[in-house]
Design a protein around this motif. Structure first.
Motif, PDB file in Angstrom:
ATOM      1  N   THR B 133      54.107  62.248  68.576  1.00  0.00           N
ATOM      2  CA  THR B 133      52.977  62.359  67.663  1.00  0.00           C
ATOM      3  C   THR B 133      53.159  63.575  66.751  1.00  0.00           C
ATOM      4  O   THR B 133      53.766  64.574  67.133  1.00  0.00           O
ATOM      5  CB  THR B 133      51.647  62.411  68.452  1.00  0.00           C
ATOM      6  N   SER B 134      52.661  63.443  65.511  1.00  0.00           N
ATOM      7  CA  SER B 134      52.973  64.463  64.505  1.00  0.00           C
ATOM      8  C   SER B 134      52.343  65.805  64.865  1.00  0.00           C
ATOM      9  O   SER B 134      52.905  66.854  64.625  1.00  0.00           O
ATOM     10  CB  SER B 134      52.474  64.011  63.135  1.00  0.00           C
ATOM     11  N   ASN B 135      51.164  65.736  65.456  1.00  0.00           N
ATOM     12  CA  ASN B 135      50.381  66.941  65.685  1.00  0.00           C
ATOM     13  C   ASN B 135      50.452  67.338  67.148  1.00  0.00           C
ATOM     14  O   ASN B 135      49.751  66.768  67.974  1.00  0.00           O
ATOM     15  CB  ASN B 135      48.938  66.649  65.263  1.00  0.00           C
ATOM     16  N   TYR B 152      55.764  69.192  61.630  1.00  0.00           N
ATOM     17  CA  TYR B 152      54.688  68.202  61.745  1.00  0.00           C
ATOM     18  C   TYR B 152      55.174  66.831  61.296  1.00  0.00           C
ATOM     19  O   TYR B 152      54.434  66.055  60.745  1.00  0.00           O
ATOM     20  CB  TYR B 152      53.479  68.627  60.897  1.00  0.00           C
ATOM     21  N   ASN B 154      55.886  63.150  60.909  1.00  0.00           N
ATOM     22  CA  ASN B 154      55.152  62.001  61.464  1.00  0.00           C
ATOM     23  C   ASN B 154      56.132  60.879  61.813  1.00  0.00           C
ATOM     24  O   ASN B 154      56.345  59.944  61.044  1.00  0.00           O
ATOM     25  CB  ASN B 154      54.117  61.532  60.441  1.00  0.00           C
TER      26      ASN B 154
ATOM     27  N   ASN C 155      48.200  70.296  58.192  1.00  0.00           N
ATOM     28  CA  ASN C 155      48.691  69.866  59.501  1.00  0.00           C
ATOM     29  C   ASN C 155      47.741  70.174  60.653  1.00  0.00           C
ATOM     30  O   ASN C 155      48.132  70.125  61.815  1.00  0.00           O
ATOM     31  CB  ASN C 155      50.049  70.522  59.806  1.00  0.00           C
ATOM     32  N   TRP C 158      41.762  67.858  58.347  1.00  0.00           N
ATOM     33  CA  TRP C 158      41.781  67.060  57.124  1.00  0.00           C
ATOM     34  C   TRP C 158      40.357  66.739  56.698  1.00  0.00           C
ATOM     35  O   TRP C 158      39.424  66.824  57.489  1.00  0.00           O
ATOM     36  CB  TRP C 158      42.555  65.763  57.362  1.00  0.00           C
ATOM     37  N   PRO C 210      46.961  61.999  59.551  1.00  0.00           N
ATOM     38  CA  PRO C 210      47.972  61.005  59.906  1.00  0.00           C
ATOM     39  C   PRO C 210      47.503  60.047  61.001  1.00  0.00           C
ATOM     40  O   PRO C 210      48.273  59.189  61.421  1.00  0.00           O
ATOM     41  CB  PRO C 210      49.135  61.868  60.408  1.00  0.00           C
ATOM     42  N   PHE C 211      46.261  60.168  61.458  1.00  0.00           N
ATOM     43  CA  PHE C 211      45.836  59.389  62.619  1.00  0.00           C
ATOM     44  C   PHE C 211      45.358  57.994  62.211  1.00  0.00           C
ATOM     45  O   PHE C 211      44.449  57.859  61.392  1.00  0.00           O
ATOM     46  CB  PHE C 211      44.716  60.105  63.369  1.00  0.00           C
ATOM     47  N   GLU C 217      44.633  59.141  69.136  1.00  0.00           N
ATOM     48  CA  GLU C 217      44.687  60.421  68.407  1.00  0.00           C
ATOM     49  C   GLU C 217      43.491  60.551  67.474  1.00  0.00           C
ATOM     50  O   GLU C 217      42.885  61.619  67.347  1.00  0.00           O
ATOM     51  CB  GLU C 217      45.974  60.507  67.563  1.00  0.00           C
ATOM     52  N   GLN C 226      39.201  68.184  63.969  1.00  0.00           N
ATOM     53  CA  GLN C 226      40.288  68.043  62.996  1.00  0.00           C
ATOM     54  C   GLN C 226      39.905  67.172  61.799  1.00  0.00           C
ATOM     55  O   GLN C 226      40.660  67.076  60.838  1.00  0.00           O
ATOM     56  CB  GLN C 226      41.516  67.429  63.681  1.00  0.00           C
ATOM     57  N   GLN C 370      51.410  57.250  52.919  1.00  0.00           N
ATOM     58  CA  GLN C 370      52.712  57.733  53.373  1.00  0.00           C
ATOM     59  C   GLN C 370      53.662  57.988  52.215  1.00  0.00           C
ATOM     60  O   GLN C 370      54.822  58.334  52.429  1.00  0.00           O
ATOM     61  CB  GLN C 370      53.350  56.710  54.333  1.00  0.00           C
TER      62      GLN C 370
END
Lengths: 53, 301, 390
Positions: B133-135, B152, B154, C155, C158, C210-211, C217, C226, C370
């Motif tokens: 996972t990125s985070n 980070y 992804n 990061n 958001w 990014p979730f 997540e 977040q 993306q």
């Protein structure tokens, strides 16, 4: 809407209706408190998630 | 009086016929009927509810024209090739190593590699997500530590990396299963062949490639065929790893996922059935091919 | 997961219902949506006449299910619900009424939409955080992107979770769904490209997490602070309170979403409907139950205050219980937002093929986020995918 409709109806109705049809129409049909029986209810979650894990 | 004597035969062997009867009830109901029905559906427009109507080969044409289907073919071939190569290769290597170097407790090794398969795919995906996972993913943390600045990246949203990650998940889950195919084949190779070779001073690699491998061909073919059947129908691993979405730009949507999405989330059962027949054709084609290869190899050795 | 499901809502309603109807016993069975399980189970039951007496129909599956002939028509004698329907939110009433006048279900709740935001994060970022200030701050989508950047920590935190939120909200504000009332695909409607361009700008500005929506997540990100805002229906508050961020009492607030170019901030996101099956052996009891659930004050109050379900029944709008200071929202009366939204929103059409288009759009919106495609490419790709499927 309702007052206009009532006025129209009563203007058209001669002689005036004995029982008020509007009153019956306005009250949603609902069975009385003595209603009995067993019912099954199916439900999903409150919203359609694309795919739930 | 032929019929009466036949009936007598049935009666005499009543227990036998009674015991095979369930098969003849279950097989048509759960195998023949679904196959016939899906063939019929493939030629129909059906939402799962109203009456299906006949549309000829339209579903087969629609699938071919769908860019997502085209992509799914390529994705499936990619995932099948690399996952089969690594799964079978790794399983073979591990089996040979265990066979050559482990004397006591071989069963332990066979079982321990099989454990990942007992983990539900959804749980396996969560484990992999924890890594990538990125985070706060473990891989990014390690990369960050190595670079000296936080990473980070992804991985799971990357078009480039998601296929290798799915492949990794397949390898992790299935290597142990393939590993239990090989020991029987290895045991069947007579010891004296090895001893003779060693006395002749043949090297280890030569022993493996000239003796072990050729004699393992039947096991190898079986392993590859089963990996392929799984690979062409691959669904669980990419589905769970991408939350059913197939990754960025459908980069890991497989034929199985496409089938699932069309039939079971969009209720286009005709299209889903047509896709299932494409998959079936691919499986049959590959099986025939592997049989031919197997026979040729069998003859030459 | 402890999420405000209808089955829990119903079970909690039983004491009140049985006070009104002591002789009716209700057996509630809840199904997950995962893998369309509820829809499939219900469809099979309808086909084989083995269904329940009463079934819930969520807005996402309403277009499919209202086509089925197995529902009791509430427009018929003795129910004559036509007049009753004028007292539900008009769009919800329209959604359960078929062109031939058949009423397949009664609306239970709607999903007036707003912008849920973290007051503490806004304050930390130096932004005003009272609902009226947030609406002034996010006057339109440009200022949403411009000012929204201030809450972002690269990061780590958001402004919003997903690009699709922007597309859904902007389209719903115009009353545009994937198809119009005539069944024409709406991907060429200017608002679609406009929305994709906003997504593109938001992604470039680093506003989008990014979730993936509904991923573990994503669910966890709310509790970890977040995600600073989310645009959703009023029911999302129930998820925050009971599942995603139960410990964040007093931290959240609700404002209307950024206004579109016509100045409209209102939109609907969600809704649920309750129907009786023709096969029911006990239609009187079933009628008593559904009428009570969707029109009775005790029922609606409890669903609204305890489970964040917004009544589709408009007379509820004039009750005293609909306006209350909610401690979860720092004492804010969120109905000031949602009542306005419910009154002003432009209804959208539901279509049986919505899921086909929304799946394709989800992919291409993610492509924009993306950086894989431009908004124009994304739109072309979605059109090609949809054309092949329909």
């Amino acid at each position: 809407m309702r007052p206009i409709k009532t006025a129209l109806l009563s203007a058209m109705a001669a002689p005036a209706p004995v029982s008020a049809p509007m009153a019956q129409e306005a009250a949603p049909y609902r069975p009385g408190p003595e209603t009995s029986g067993t019912i099954k209810v199916w439900t999903g979650p409150i919203m359609t998630a694309p795919s739930e894990r | 009086m032929v019929s009466s004597s036949a009936w007598n035969g049935v009666r005499r062997n009543g227990a036998f016929y009674a015991s095979i009867a369930p098969f003849f009830l279950i097989f048509p109901a759960f195998s023949i009927f679904p196959v016939a029905f899906s063939f019929y559906l493939g030629l129909s427009d059906w939402d799962g509810f109203s009456d299906p109507h006949f549309v000829g080969l339209a579903n087969y044409g629609r699938a071919l024209n769908d860019p997502v289907f085209q992509k799914a073919i390529w994705n499936t071939l990619y995932l099948w090739f690399w996952s089969t190569l690594f799964t079978v290769g790794l399983a073979l290597a591990l089996a040979v190593l265990v066979n050559d170097h482990v004397i006591g407790g071989r069963t332990y090794f066979r079982l321990v590699f099989l454990l990942p398969l007992l983990v539900a795919p959804a749980i396996a995906a969560i484990i992999l997500r924890v890594f990538f996972t990125s985070n706060g993913g473990i891989v990014n943390m390690l990369m960050g530590a190595a670079q000296g600045q936080p990473s980070y990246f992804n991985w799971l949203a990357s078009e480039v990396w998601i296929k290798p990650l799915v492949t990794l998940l397949v390898i992790w889950r299935w290597t142990g299963w393939h590993m239990i195919i090989f020991p029987a084949g290895l045991q069947a190779i007579p010891r004296d062949i090895y001893e003779a070779a060693r006395l002749e001073g043949v090297g280890r690699w030569a022993i493996f490639s000239r003796i072990t491998l050729p004699l393992l061909v039947p096991s190898l073919v079986f392993s590859i065929v089963t990996a392929t059947l799984g690979g062409l129908q691959m669904f669980d691993e990419p589905f769970v790893l991408t939350q059913g979405q197939g990754g960025t730009n459908n980069s890991t949507t497989t034929l199985g996922m496409y089938l699932y999405a069309t039939a079971f989330t969009q209720f286009d059962f005709g299209l889903g059935a047509a896709v299932s027949w494409y998959i079936f054709a691919a499986v049959v084609g590959f099986t025939l091919l592997s049989r031919a290869v197997n026979q040729r190899l069998g003859v030459s050795s | 997961m402890d999420w405000p499901n209808n089955d829990r809502t119903f079970r909690a309603l039983m004491p009140a219902f049985n006070a009104a109807y002591p002789n009716i016993k209700v057996e509630v069975q809840g199904f997950p949506n995962g893998d369309s399980q509820y829809l499939n189970t219900l469809q099979r039951a309808l086909l084989s006449n083995s269904g329940p007496d009463v079934a819930m129909i969520e807005i996402g599956v309403l277009a499919l299910l209202r086509e089925r002939p197995q529902w009791v028509d509430s427009a018929q004698d003795p129910y004559n619900a036509d007049d009753l329907m004028s007292q539900f939110a008009p769009f919800a009433a329209a959604n359960v009424t078929r062109p031939d006048g058949k009423i397949v279900a009664l609306p239970k709740h709607t999903g007036p939409g707003g912008l849920f935001y973290r007051r503490d994060i806004f304050e930390e970022a130096g932004l005003a955080n009272a609902p009226a200030d947030v609406e002034a701050l996010f006057a339109d989508w440009n200022s949403f992107i411009e000012e929204g950047q201030k809450v972002v920590k690269p990061n780590e935190r958001w402004l919003i979770a997903n690009g699709m939120e922007i597309v859904s909200t902007m389209m719903a504000q115009r009353g545009v769904n994937w198809f119009d009332a005539e069944g024409q695909l709406q991907l060429d409607n200017p608002v679609v490209l406009e929305a994709l361009q906003v997504v593109d700008k938001a992604a470039d500005a680093g506003l989008i997490s990014p979730f993936a929506m509904w991923s573990p997540e994503w669910q966890g990100a709310f509790g970890r602070g977040q995600i600073a805002t989310i645009m959703s229906g009023n029911w999302f508050g129930g998820l925050l309170k009971r599942a995603f961020a139960p410990d964040d009492d007093g931290k959240w607030g609700v404002a209307a979403a950024p206004a579109d170019s016509t100045g409209n901030r209102s939109f609907n996101a969600g809704g649920d409907h309750i129907a009786i099956l023709e096969t029911s052996q006990n239609k009187e009891a079933a009628r008593a139950f559904i009428s009570w659930v969707v029109t009775d004050g005790v029922s609606l109050k409890q669903q609204y205050q305890n489970d964040d379900l917004y009544p589709a029944w408009t007379p509820a709008g004039t009750t005293e219980w609909i306006n209350f200071a909610d401690p979860y929202y720092d004492g804010q009366n969120v109905n000031e937002v949602f009542a306005r939204v419910q009154a002003n929103l432009i209804p959208a059409t539901l279509n049986t093929d919505d899921s086909v288009v929304s799946a394709a759009m989800q992919t291409v919106v993610n492509n924009i986020v993306q950086g894989v495609s431009t908004p124009e490419q994304a739109l072309e790709q979605a059109k090609a995918e949809v054309a092949a499927r329909l």
